[in-house]
Write a protein that holds these residues in place. Structure first.
Motif, PDB file in Angstrom:
ATOM      1  N   HIS A 184       0.814  -1.223   0.000  1.00  0.00           N
ATOM      2  CA  HIS A 184       0.000   0.000   0.000  1.00  0.00           C
ATOM      3  C   HIS A 184       0.848   1.274   0.000  1.00  0.00           C
ATOM      4  CE1 HIS A 184      -3.589  -2.387   0.597  1.00  0.00           C
ATOM      5  NE2 HIS A 184      -3.059  -2.948   1.670  1.00  0.00           N
ATOM      6  N   LYS A 185       2.139   1.161  -0.209  1.00  0.00           N
ATOM      7  CA  LYS A 185       3.014   2.329  -0.121  1.00  0.00           C
ATOM      8  C   LYS A 185       2.822   3.318  -1.260  1.00  0.00           C
ATOM      9  CE  LYS A 185       7.288   1.792   1.269  1.00  0.00           C
ATOM     10  NZ  LYS A 185       8.665   1.220   1.419  1.00  0.00           N
ATOM     11  N   GLY A 186       2.052   2.966  -2.275  1.00  0.00           N
ATOM     12  CA  GLY A 186       1.747   3.901  -3.344  1.00  0.00           C
ATOM     13  C   GLY A 186       0.709   4.935  -2.959  1.00  0.00           C
ATOM     14  N   PHE A 187       0.188   4.865  -1.720  1.00  0.00           N
ATOM     15  CA  PHE A 187      -0.855   5.772  -1.259  1.00  0.00           C
ATOM     16  C   PHE A 187      -0.379   6.534  -0.021  1.00  0.00           C
ATOM     17  CE2 PHE A 187      -2.846   2.410  -3.600  1.00  0.00           C
ATOM     18  CZ  PHE A 187      -3.899   3.004  -4.284  1.00  0.00           C
ATOM     19  N   ALA A 188      -0.698   7.812   0.027  1.00  0.00           N
ATOM     20  CA  ALA A 188      -0.299   8.646   1.159  1.00  0.00           C
ATOM     21  C   ALA A 188      -0.890   8.112   2.457  1.00  0.00           C
ATOM     22  CB  ALA A 188      -0.754  10.083   0.929  1.00  0.00           C
ATOM     23  N   GLY A 189      -0.121   8.221   3.524  1.00  0.00           N
ATOM     24  CA  GLY A 189      -0.582   7.798   4.843  1.00  0.00           C
ATOM     25  C   GLY A 189      -0.087   6.440   5.268  1.00  0.00           C
ATOM     26  N   THR A 190       0.243   5.605   4.303  1.00  0.00           N
ATOM     27  CA  THR A 190       0.735   4.270   4.628  1.00  0.00           C
ATOM     28  C   THR A 190       2.125   4.366   5.240  1.00  0.00           C
ATOM     29  OG1 THR A 190      -0.529   3.222   2.859  1.00  0.00           O
ATOM     30  CG2 THR A 190       1.392   2.017   3.701  1.00  0.00           C
ATOM     31  N   ILE A 191       2.300   3.732   6.385  1.00  0.00           N
ATOM     32  CA  ILE A 191       3.608   3.616   7.036  1.00  0.00           C
ATOM     33  C   ILE A 191       3.903   2.131   7.199  1.00  0.00           C
ATOM     34  CG2 ILE A 191       4.996   4.134   9.074  1.00  0.00           C
ATOM     35  CD1 ILE A 191       3.217   6.550   9.578  1.00  0.00           C
ATOM     36  N   SER A 192       5.010   1.676   6.641  1.00  0.00           N
ATOM     37  CA  SER A 192       5.333   0.250   6.650  1.00  0.00           C
ATOM     38  C   SER A 192       6.703   0.022   7.256  1.00  0.00           C
ATOM     39  CB  SER A 192       5.297  -0.292   5.212  1.00  0.00           C
ATOM     40  OG  SER A 192       5.598  -1.666   5.189  1.00  0.00           O
TER      41      SER A 192
END
Length: 264
Positions: free
Chosen positions: A83-91
């Motif tokens: 999901h790192k292609g979307f803002a807000g995702t922290i992995s």
């Protein structure tokens, strides 16, 4: 003012109370895992974390305060590279999460705890937690470790959800939107996307299943949703909530009533 701690929250107890609990032959710790990742335009980033935290908190209400079962603080940030292609995702990296589970688990074992349940609300880290659990057992063989997924093995889901939703509603779809409407409706937006569930895949292959691919959400979804959230409603969410609570309360109580594994 006298402060009475919540009896089942690990971090609210003092060291003597923890020492006493750990000595019990059935001492068990639950560690919930979630994620901080995009869940479409209508659900909060912490959806998976909220689900696992809320369900386990409800399960604890069904148990007596003296049960030797404690809950660690929910691990909100998880492994979410898809999901790192979307803002807000922290992995976090897989290595970091594995090391964290091994370090915390080893210390719990040293304290004397006999069992650790890793209850996970994020489908994207099921395999990772399975691997981390096996690595933890190799360094703390005296403690049983249970890597579990919140939605796995829950009887009755097929009666509430269609086959399409169960197989293709992978993210922020009907089930997750409905459950959030039942748990925290104030966090649910008005959008109801229907996207990413009509992907052309070679015959015999799948996004998840017997022959999966390591997909990224933005391969086939602009909204971040994979599935159809249009029919989401609070009533369905309440039924899903009840199924989840009943399932996990039964499983955890079965474990707490047993001495397995008896390493004495």
């Amino acid at each position: 003012m006298n402060f009475k701690p919540i009896p089942n929250k690990f971090e609210y107890l003092n060291w003597q109370e923890i020492e006493c609990v750990a000595k019990n032959k059935r001492s068990t710790v639950i560690w919930p895992f979630g994620a901080v990742e995009q869940h479409g335009p209508h659900l909060p980033l912490a959806t998976d974390s909220i689900f696992v935290d809320e369900i386990i908190s409800e399960v604890f209400k069904l148990f007596s305060a003296d049960i030797p079962l404690k809950k660690l603080p929910t691990q909100y940030i998880g492994f979410s590279p898809e999901h790192k292609g979307f803002a807000g995702t922290i992995s976090l990296s897989s290595n970091l999460i594995t090391s964290m589970i091994k370090e915390v688990g080893s210390q719990l074992s040293e304290m004397g705890f006999k069992r650790l349940i890793l209850i996970n609300g994020h489908g994207g880290q099921i395999s990772l937690l399975n691997t981390a659990a096996r690595e933890l057992r190799s360094v703390a063989p005296g403690m049983a470790v249970f890597p579990c997924f919140l939605w796995s093995g829950v009887n009755g889901l097929s009666e509430l959800l269609t086959k399409t939703e169960i197989e293709d509603g992978l993210h922020a779809s009907l089930a997750e939107t409905s459950l959030m409407l039942a748990l925290k409706p104030e966090l649910v937006g008005d959008d109801r996307p229907n996207e990413g569930n009509k992907v052309e895949i070679p015959k015999g292959w799948s996004l998840e299943g017997n022959a999966p691919t390591a997909w990224l959400t933005d391969d086939f979804s602009k909204s971040g949703v994979i599935g159809d959230s249009r029919g989401a409603n609070e009533s369905l969410g309440k039924n899903l909530k009840e199924l989840l609570i009943n399932h996990w309360s039964e499983l955890i109580m079965n474990l707490m009533q047993s001495d397995w594994p008896n390493n004495s």
